[in-house]
Scaffold this motif. Structure first.
Motif, mmCIF file in Angstrom:
data_model
loop_
_atom_site.group_PDB
_atom_site.id
_atom_site.type_symbol
_atom_site.label_atom_id
_atom_site.label_comp_id
_atom_site.label_asym_id
_atom_site.label_seq_id
_atom_site.Cartn_x
_atom_site.Cartn_y
_atom_site.Cartn_z
ATOM 1 N N LEU A 76 -12.402 3.046 47.320
ATOM 2 C CA LEU A 76 -12.007 4.134 48.209
ATOM 3 C C LEU A 76 -10.553 4.543 47.991
ATOM 4 C CD1 LEU A 76 -13.717 2.936 51.511
ATOM 5 C CD2 LEU A 76 -14.536 4.667 49.902
ATOM 6 N N LYS A 77 -9.778 3.681 47.373
ATOM 7 C CA LYS A 77 -8.359 3.975 47.123
ATOM 8 C C LYS A 77 -8.150 4.780 45.848
ATOM 9 C CE LYS A 77 -7.081 -0.471 49.195
ATOM 10 N NZ LYS A 77 -6.409 -1.795 48.952
ATOM 11 N N PHE A 78 -9.208 4.947 45.045
ATOM 12 C CA PHE A 78 -9.060 5.587 43.747
ATOM 13 C C PHE A 78 -9.865 6.884 43.691
ATOM 14 C CE2 PHE A 78 -8.191 1.121 42.975
ATOM 15 C CZ PHE A 78 -7.059 1.172 42.163
ATOM 16 N N ASP A 79 -9.171 8.004 43.906
ATOM 17 C CA ASP A 79 -9.830 9.302 43.737
ATOM 18 C C ASP A 79 -10.022 9.626 42.260
ATOM 19 O OD1 ASP A 79 -10.139 9.833 46.410
ATOM 20 O OD2 ASP A 79 -8.273 10.961 46.595
ATOM 21 N N ASP A 80 -9.194 9.028 41.409
ATOM 22 C CA ASP A 80 -9.307 9.213 39.958
ATOM 23 C C ASP A 80 -9.470 7.835 39.326
ATOM 24 O OD1 ASP A 80 -9.038 9.725 37.229
ATOM 25 O OD2 ASP A 80 -7.519 11.267 37.525
ATOM 26 N N LEU A 81 -10.624 7.605 38.714
ATOM 27 C CA LEU A 81 -10.917 6.278 38.174
ATOM 28 C C LEU A 81 -10.095 5.937 36.944
ATOM 29 C CD1 LEU A 81 -14.799 6.016 38.607
ATOM 30 C CD2 LEU A 81 -12.967 5.183 40.104
ATOM 31 N N LEU A 108 -12.981 11.728 40.526
ATOM 32 C CA LEU A 108 -12.446 12.213 39.260
ATOM 33 C C LEU A 108 -12.373 11.090 38.233
ATOM 34 C CD1 LEU A 108 -9.495 14.445 40.513
ATOM 35 C CD2 LEU A 108 -11.457 15.258 39.190
ATOM 36 N N THR A 109 -12.582 11.449 36.979
ATOM 37 C CA THR A 109 -12.257 10.574 35.849
ATOM 38 C C THR A 109 -11.457 11.445 34.889
ATOM 39 O OG1 THR A 109 -14.376 11.109 34.780
ATOM 40 C CG2 THR A 109 -14.262 9.086 36.046
ATOM 41 N N GLY A 110 -10.167 11.570 35.154
ATOM 42 C CA GLY A 110 -9.342 12.503 34.393
ATOM 43 C C GLY A 110 -9.753 13.924 34.745
ATOM 44 N N PRO A 111 -10.026 14.762 33.733
ATOM 45 C CA PRO A 111 -10.410 16.158 34.000
ATOM 46 C C PRO A 111 -11.875 16.326 34.383
ATOM 47 C CG PRO A 111 -10.366 15.788 31.644
ATOM 48 C CD PRO A 111 -9.891 14.489 32.280
ATOM 49 N N VAL A 112 -12.642 15.233 34.353
ATOM 50 C CA VAL A 112 -14.075 15.299 34.650
ATOM 51 C C VAL A 112 -14.317 14.911 36.106
ATOM 52 C CG1 VAL A 112 -16.356 14.403 34.069
ATOM 53 C CG2 VAL A 112 -14.655 14.751 32.266
#
Length: 249
Positions: A76-81, A108-112
């Protein structure tokens, strides 16, 4: 790689893909792991798994390390993996599962952007307030959208390989959302005068059609003069857009 005793790991499972476990013991021939996420349907004795070492002496691909940052509800703390120190297939699936269980369908995973179809209504996720959050352009983006001339566009094309402007870097500061992907595409057109592509993919029933509708809805509002100058009014027009959607963008 070989794991130390008590190390948190993931072990491959034919039924549940990956299961949380810990290393119980390691010897020259195999690694013994204890399954931590037991369930009632498990057969007796299924809590202990022995994984033979490969010829190289390392544990097989059936084991992957667990990142301490994602244990429990850490995802939950990571909006971008991409911010997760140890990231692989098992951690991605775990993070999506945890976030989905808490009503967070976008990651999010970077731009994805990864999206999980909630199969239920999520009030406010596509409402006026959320739309307003992404519709409001920065001064630079608004000026680029209103005042760019042919000469400006040609100058931008000549400088395509320059580092991105601070406005473009705002992607890292936003929450994961399909409106954010649409806003980034629109920003690329306004600031760089270049065509943009939003690729929406996923299995049948993942929510691709609904996701595409939300992208087009955002672009239709943001592309009008009213949306560029009075985002509040444009966002109010979308107050009825509260349907659930998913997919991957």
């Amino acid at each position: 790689m070989l794991y130390e005793a008590d190390a948190p790991i993931w072990v491959a499972c034919a039924r549940r893909v990956w299961r949380a476990a810990r290393v119980a013991a390691v010897d020259d021939a195999e690694t013994t792991v204890e399954i931590l996420d037991r369930c009632d349907s498990d057969e007796e004795g299924a809590g202990i798994v022995k994984v033979p070492h490969e010829k190289s002496g390392s544990s097989s691909g059936r084991l992957l390390p667990r990142d301490a940052a994602l244990i429990g509800d850490g995802a939950l703390k990571f909006d971008d993996l991409t911010d997760v120190p140890e990231l692989h297939a098992a951690e991605i699936l775990h993070a999506l599962d945890v976030r989905f269980a808490h009503g967070t369908i976008y990651t999010l995973t970077g731009p994805v952007l990864l999206a999980v179809n909630p199969f239920r209504s999520l009030p406010g996720i596509y409402g006026a307030d959320m739309l307003r959050r992404f519709l409001t352009p920065g001064p630079d983006a608004a000026d680029a959208g209103r005042k760019a001339t042919l000469e400006d566009q040609q100058a931008v094309r000549r400088q395509q390989h320059r580092p991105p402007s601070p406005t473009c870097r705002r992607q890292a500061d936003r929450v994961p959302h399909v409106f954010g992907i649409a806003a980034e595409a629109l920003r690329g057109i306004r600031e760089h005068a270049r065509s943009q592509t939003v690729l929406v993919s996923g299995e049948s029933g993942a929510g691709k059609t609904e996701t595409t509708k939300f992208v087009m809805h955002f672009l239709a509002l943001a592309g009008t003069q009213d949306a560029a100058t009075t985002p509040t009014a444009a966002a109010a027009a979308a107050a009825g857009s509260g349907a659930a959607g998913g997919g991957a963008a």
